[in-house]
Motif scaffolding. Structure first.
Motif, PDB file in Angstrom:
ATOM      1  N   TYR B  77       0.825  -1.220   0.000  1.00  0.00           N
ATOM      2  CA  TYR B  77       0.000   0.000   0.000  1.00  0.00           C
ATOM      3  C   TYR B  77       0.856   1.267   0.000  1.00  0.00           C
ATOM      4  N   VAL B  78       2.088   1.139   0.501  1.00  0.00           N
ATOM      5  CA  VAL B  78       2.992   2.295   0.525  1.00  0.00           C
ATOM      6  C   VAL B  78       3.273   2.817  -0.891  1.00  0.00           C
ATOM      7  N   ALA B  79       3.199   1.911  -1.884  1.00  0.00           N
ATOM      8  CA  ALA B  79       3.443   2.345  -3.272  1.00  0.00           C
ATOM      9  C   ALA B  79       2.410   3.386  -3.725  1.00  0.00           C
ATOM     10  N   HIS B  80       1.264   3.446  -3.053  1.00  0.00           N
ATOM     11  CA  HIS B  80       0.268   4.471  -3.409  1.00  0.00           C
ATOM     12  C   HIS B  80       0.849   5.883  -3.260  1.00  0.00           C
ATOM     13  N   PHE B  81       1.756   6.065  -2.297  1.00  0.00           N
ATOM     14  CA  PHE B  81       2.360   7.392  -2.107  1.00  0.00           C
ATOM     15  C   PHE B  81       3.185   7.809  -3.328  1.00  0.00           C
ATOM     16  N   TYR B  82       3.717   6.827  -4.044  1.00  0.00           N
ATOM     17  CA  TYR B  82       4.595   7.122  -5.187  1.00  0.00           C
ATOM     18  C   TYR B  82       3.845   7.088  -6.508  1.00  0.00           C
ATOM     19  N   TRP B  83       2.711   6.400  -6.547  1.00  0.00           N
ATOM     20  CA  TRP B  83       2.003   6.248  -7.821  1.00  0.00           C
ATOM     21  C   TRP B  83       0.744   7.128  -7.841  1.00  0.00           C
ATOM     22  N   ILE B  84      -0.378   6.633  -7.364  1.00  0.00           N
ATOM     23  CA  ILE B  84      -1.579   7.488  -7.431  1.00  0.00           C
ATOM     24  C   ILE B  84      -1.416   8.727  -6.549  1.00  0.00           C
ATOM     25  N   GLY B  85      -0.593   8.620  -5.508  1.00  0.00           N
ATOM     26  CA  GLY B  85      -0.393   9.755  -4.596  1.00  0.00           C
ATOM     27  C   GLY B  85       0.616  10.765  -5.088  1.00  0.00           C
ATOM     28  N   ALA B  86       1.064  10.653  -6.326  1.00  0.00           N
ATOM     29  CA  ALA B  86       2.038  11.630  -6.843  1.00  0.00           C
ATOM     30  C   ALA B  86       1.870  11.895  -8.339  1.00  0.00           C
ATOM     31  N   ILE B  87       1.779  10.828  -9.136  1.00  0.00           N
ATOM     32  CA  ILE B  87       1.904  10.997 -10.600  1.00  0.00           C
ATOM     33  C   ILE B  87       0.762  11.827 -11.208  1.00  0.00           C
ATOM     34  N   PRO B  88      -0.522  11.543 -10.912  1.00  0.00           N
ATOM     35  CA  PRO B  88      -1.571  12.384 -11.522  1.00  0.00           C
ATOM     36  C   PRO B  88      -1.367  13.867 -11.195  1.00  0.00           C
ATOM     37  N   ALA B  89      -0.974  14.171  -9.963  1.00  0.00           N
ATOM     38  CA  ALA B  89      -0.775  15.574  -9.572  1.00  0.00           C
ATOM     39  C   ALA B  89       0.393  16.194 -10.330  1.00  0.00           C
ATOM     40  N   MET B  90       1.478  15.447 -10.491  1.00  0.00           N
ATOM     41  CA  MET B  90       2.645  15.979 -11.207  1.00  0.00           C
ATOM     42  C   MET B  90       2.297  16.246 -12.671  1.00  0.00           C
ATOM     43  N   LEU B  91       1.523  15.354 -13.261  1.00  0.00           N
ATOM     44  CA  LEU B  91       1.140  15.536 -14.675  1.00  0.00           C
ATOM     45  C   LEU B  91       0.156  16.698 -14.814  1.00  0.00           C
ATOM     46  N   PHE B  92      -0.738  16.838 -13.857  1.00  0.00           N
ATOM     47  CA  PHE B  92      -1.699  17.965 -13.878  1.00  0.00           C
ATOM     48  C   PHE B  92      -0.943  19.296 -13.775  1.00  0.00           C
ATOM     49  N   LEU B  93       0.058  19.326 -12.903  1.00  0.00           N
ATOM     50  CA  LEU B  93       0.889  20.531 -12.771  1.00  0.00           C
ATOM     51  C   LEU B  93       1.542  20.876 -14.112  1.00  0.00           C
ATOM     52  N   ALA B  94       2.095  19.841 -14.758  1.00  0.00           N
ATOM     53  CA  ALA B  94       2.813  20.075 -16.020  1.00  0.00           C
ATOM     54  C   ALA B  94       1.875  20.539 -17.131  1.00  0.00           C
ATOM     55  N   VAL B  95       0.765  19.854 -17.266  1.00  0.00           N
ATOM     56  CA  VAL B  95      -0.097  20.098 -18.426  1.00  0.00           C
ATOM     57  C   VAL B  95      -0.959  21.342 -18.237  1.00  0.00           C
ATOM     58  N   TYR B  96      -1.565  21.498 -17.064  1.00  0.00           N
ATOM     59  CA  TYR B  96      -2.562  22.563 -16.889  1.00  0.00           C
ATOM     60  C   TYR B  96      -2.080  23.775 -16.090  1.00  0.00           C
ATOM     61  N   MET B  97      -1.290  23.555 -15.031  1.00  0.00           N
ATOM     62  CA  MET B  97      -0.990  24.681 -14.135  1.00  0.00           C
ATOM     63  C   MET B  97       0.286  25.435 -14.478  1.00  0.00           C
ATOM     64  N   MET B  98       1.284  24.710 -14.996  1.00  0.00           N
ATOM     65  CA  MET B  98       2.574  25.367 -15.235  1.00  0.00           C
ATOM     66  C   MET B  98       2.491  26.561 -16.180  1.00  0.00           C
ATOM     67  N   PRO B  99       1.662  26.516 -17.243  1.00  0.00           N
ATOM     68  CA  PRO B  99       1.590  27.709 -18.104  1.00  0.00           C
ATOM     69  C   PRO B  99       1.217  28.976 -17.328  1.00  0.00           C
ATOM     70  N   PHE B 100       0.337  28.859 -16.344  1.00  0.00           N
ATOM     71  CA  PHE B 100      -0.050  30.058 -15.562  1.00  0.00           C
ATOM     72  C   PHE B 100       1.092  30.485 -14.637  1.00  0.00           C
ATOM     73  N   TYR B 101       1.701  29.495 -13.986  1.00  0.00           N
ATOM     74  CA  TYR B 101       2.801  29.808 -13.076  1.00  0.00           C
ATOM     75  C   TYR B 101       3.961  30.449 -13.840  1.00  0.00           C
ATOM     76  N   TYR B 102       4.421  29.765 -14.881  1.00  0.00           N
ATOM     77  CA  TYR B 102       5.663  30.176 -15.537  1.00  0.00           C
ATOM     78  C   TYR B 102       5.487  31.446 -16.355  1.00  0.00           C
ATOM     79  N   SER B 103       4.362  31.519 -17.084  1.00  0.00           N
ATOM     80  CA  SER B 103       4.184  32.650 -17.999  1.00  0.00           C
ATOM     81  C   SER B 103       3.979  33.959 -17.240  1.00  0.00           C
ATOM     82  N   SER B 104       3.479  33.888 -15.992  1.00  0.00           N
ATOM     83  CA  SER B 104       3.265  35.137 -15.251  1.00  0.00           C
ATOM     84  C   SER B 104       4.562  35.656 -14.627  1.00  0.00           C
TER      85      SER B 104
END
Lengths: 73, 553
Positions: B77-104
């Motif tokens: 169950y500890v692997a959840h911290f590294y997989w579902i508990g990290a990867i979707p959020a990291m990809l969401f940051l890259a695809v959707y949020m980073m343009p707002f953060y970086y471009s401003s």
């Protein structure tokens, strides 16, 4: 007047250097362990993990140094 | 208790590591001439440099030791911290949020809150982040000293001061630049120092299939026992994992915690900034091959009386954090011991440098320049960044002494994140994707979200609130309670922000261009080939994540 510093070395140069130095020390230790084994052996010490793992570190270190020898950041 | 002895060559390896990180800090000092160099590493990093630093800042040794021990206790169950508990959020940051953060062109996460909302929301977040970061930094420092004392017999004060002074020296000299350089060296040392333990463990036991065959079913699956909390060691349901860990805690940490996001801000362009968390995601997914497999190897060996392997005990109770050090002691001869100890030290110091470099930026830009000295020059901010680094380290050391006198504080580390990051994620999500969210809505939502999260934690600790009311289950571990509390704090912040926004004055659209979806021009054109687009690599990362979850279902 202060002179401009040289172009900065890329990070990969420093990664290569530290892997080369520490890997080299691990190999030296492995050679000592092979020539004069300690009284209390660790599990699987007979396969000499220090020698081949240290060797791998040195190879990876050399790879980073070689591929970044003339590069700047 | 001196379990692992160091020989001369081991000490030499540790000394080489300290000399290297100090030397790199000194070398980089000549290139640190402006506040941008000090706080954003000159914004010249490639996606690989920023990506590995992004992961290293998160990859503390305390986490490596703790998660290996948790695997011994809870299983896969500890692997959840590294997989579902990290990867979707990291990809969401890259695809959707980073343009707002970086471009401003902001220098910190609170800086975005200032542009999108107002000064008071920025200062509220900056103060809470600064307090959280120093608290975590001090607790980590104490934990490191405790680990070195327990496993190596080192004097706890000496190891704490030695690492604190080293981190202070190299971060003061060149700020984020040296923090990132040393984090990448530490990334390689951690992998070379600890992955060999797993390789030797697999050789020792026979095969990876043999390891899985020799642990109970509830310990070698990810989801199949998650419908009933009594059937898994973590006492958590799939709902707690998905909503609390996978959604709120994970997105709250990976998309808003400046400690990690700052590394992406140092990238040379928007594409590199977006690739930063995507590259990090592949290495994050690989980490269970050290911590989870390592924990399972320790479990198999300790269940086998012939192996002679056992964890340490503290006053009669098992010290689960000893799993990784005991494996090092079992397999590593002289020389490799030095490498393993250096890997642990590197992990501690990477986390420490990450905390301090994030703190000095938020203090300098979002508190000092924002509230105290608004007309500060670049030179003055550079000086203030260096002062903040030293003061931050001194406060961390003071916190570590406080933690020594109150060791139960270490149990609250996860709770601290749920007080600050979980509600902030609701504020960020609404701020970036809903244009009618108002400054007052954001401020009150964030404040009430943080207060409610802290109150729920305090209420359960003091018995005013039944834990089952938060976890919706009669059985729950502290970890499950953290997941659920984070979810409720997020929901409260989300609801209050919307409610207050309905009745308060919104900002004109013209002030939100570049900050909110729908009012921001797409910067990356369709002409770019598909294999050059960050989205392509994000999809590959998501596919790998799905495959891993299916394999270990």
């Amino acid at each position: 007047m202060a002179t401009e510093p040289k172009q900065m070395r890329p990070i990969w140069h420093f990664v290569g250097l530290i892997l080369l130095v520490i890997g080299g020390l691990v190999i030296i230790s492995g050679i000592f362990n092979a020539i004069s084994p300690p009284e209390e052996l660790t599990i699987l010490q007979e396969i000499h993990p220090d020698l081949w793992w240290g060797g791998l570190m040195v190879l990876v270190g050399l790879f980073f140094l070689w591929t970044n020898k003339n590069k700047t950041r | 208790m001196n379990s692992i002895g160091l020989s001369l060559i081991d000490w030499l390896i540790v000394a080489v590591y300290f000399a290297f990180v100090l030397g790199v800090g000194y070398y980089l000092k000549r290139y640190t001439k402006s506040d941008d160099d000090f706080f954003l590493a000159g914004r010249k990093n490639s996606s690989w440099v920023a990506g590995l630093a992004f992961l290293s800042a998160n990859m503390g040794a305390l986490e490596l030791l703790g998660m290996t021990g948790n695997t011994f206790k809870y299983g896969m169950y500890v692997a959840h911290f590294y997989w579902i508990g990290a990867i979707p959020a990291m990809l969401f940051l890259a695809v959707y949020m980073m343009p707002f953060y970086y471009s401003s062109k902001i220098k910190s996460v609170p800086g975005y809150l200032k542009l999108r909302f107002d000064e008071k929301t920025r200062v509220l977040n900056a103060i809470s982040f600064a307090v959280m970061t120093l608290l975590v930094s001090g607790i980590n420092l104490y934990a490191m000293a405790l680990v070195m004392h327990t496993f190596l017999g080192w004097h706890w004060g000496v190891s704490m001061w030695a690492s604190a002074i080293t981190v202070a020296a190299y971060v003061t000299m060149s700020g984020l630049l040296s923090a990132i350089f040393t984090e990448i060296m530490q990334f390689f040392l951690i992998w070379f120092g600890l992955f060999l333990v797993v390789i030797l463990g697999i050789v020792d036991i026979g095969s990876i299939h043999e390891i899985f065959a020799r642990v109970p079913e509830s310990f070698n699956t990810l989801w199949s026992t998650s419908a009933d909390p009594t059937q898994n060691g973590m006492l958590v349901t799939w709902g707690g994992i998905v909503l609390g860990l996978g959604f709120v805690l994970s997105f709250g940490y990976w998309t808003t915690d400046f400690l990690v996001v700052q590394r992406a801000f140092s990238a040379k362009d928007l594409r590199s900034a977006r690739m930063t968390p995507i590259i990090a995601s592949f290495f994050k997914m690989a980490l269970p091959f050290i911590v989870v497999i390592g924990g399972l190897i320790a479990l198999v060996l300790s269940n086998d009386p012939q192996s002679g392997f056992h964890l340490l005990h503290d006053g009669g109770s098992v010290n689960y954090d000893s799993a990784l050090p005991m494996l090092i002691a079992r397999y590593y001869p002289t020389g490799l011991i030095g490498l393993g100890v250096t890997a642990l030290l590197a992990g501690f110091m990477a986390g420490q440098a990450g905390n301090i470099s994030a703190f000095n930026t938020v203090w300098t830009y979002d508190i000092y320049k924002s509230v105290i000295k608004k007309d500060a020059s670049s030179e003055h901010l550079l000086w203030m960044g260096r002062v903040a680094t030293i003061v931050g380290i001194i406060i961390s050391v003071a916190t570590a002494y406080w933690a020594k006198n109150m060791p139960t504080i270490m149990d609250y580390m996860q709770a601290i994140f749920s007080w600050v990051n979980a509600p902030l994620f609701a504020t960020m999500l609404l701020g970036m994707f809903v244009k009618w969210i108002t400054p007052s809505g954001a401020f009150w939502g964030l404040l009430i979200g943080m207060v409610s999260s802290f109150s729920m934690w305090l209420g359960v600790r003091t018995g005013w609130i039944a834990e089952s009311a938060i976890t919706m289950s009669n059985v729950a571990s502290d970890m499950a309670a953290n997941f659920w509390r984070a979810w409720w704090a997020w929901l409260i912040c989300f609801g209050v922000t919307i409610l207050v926004s309905i009745f308060t004055v919104k900002k004109p659209d013209s002030e939100l261009v570049g900050l909110v979806k729908g009012l921001t021009e797409e910067t990356e054109t369709a002409k770019v080939k598909f294999y050059r687009k960050p989205e392509f690599y994000a999809i590959i990362s998501a596919i790998v994540l799905i495959i891993l979850n299916i394999i270990f279902w």
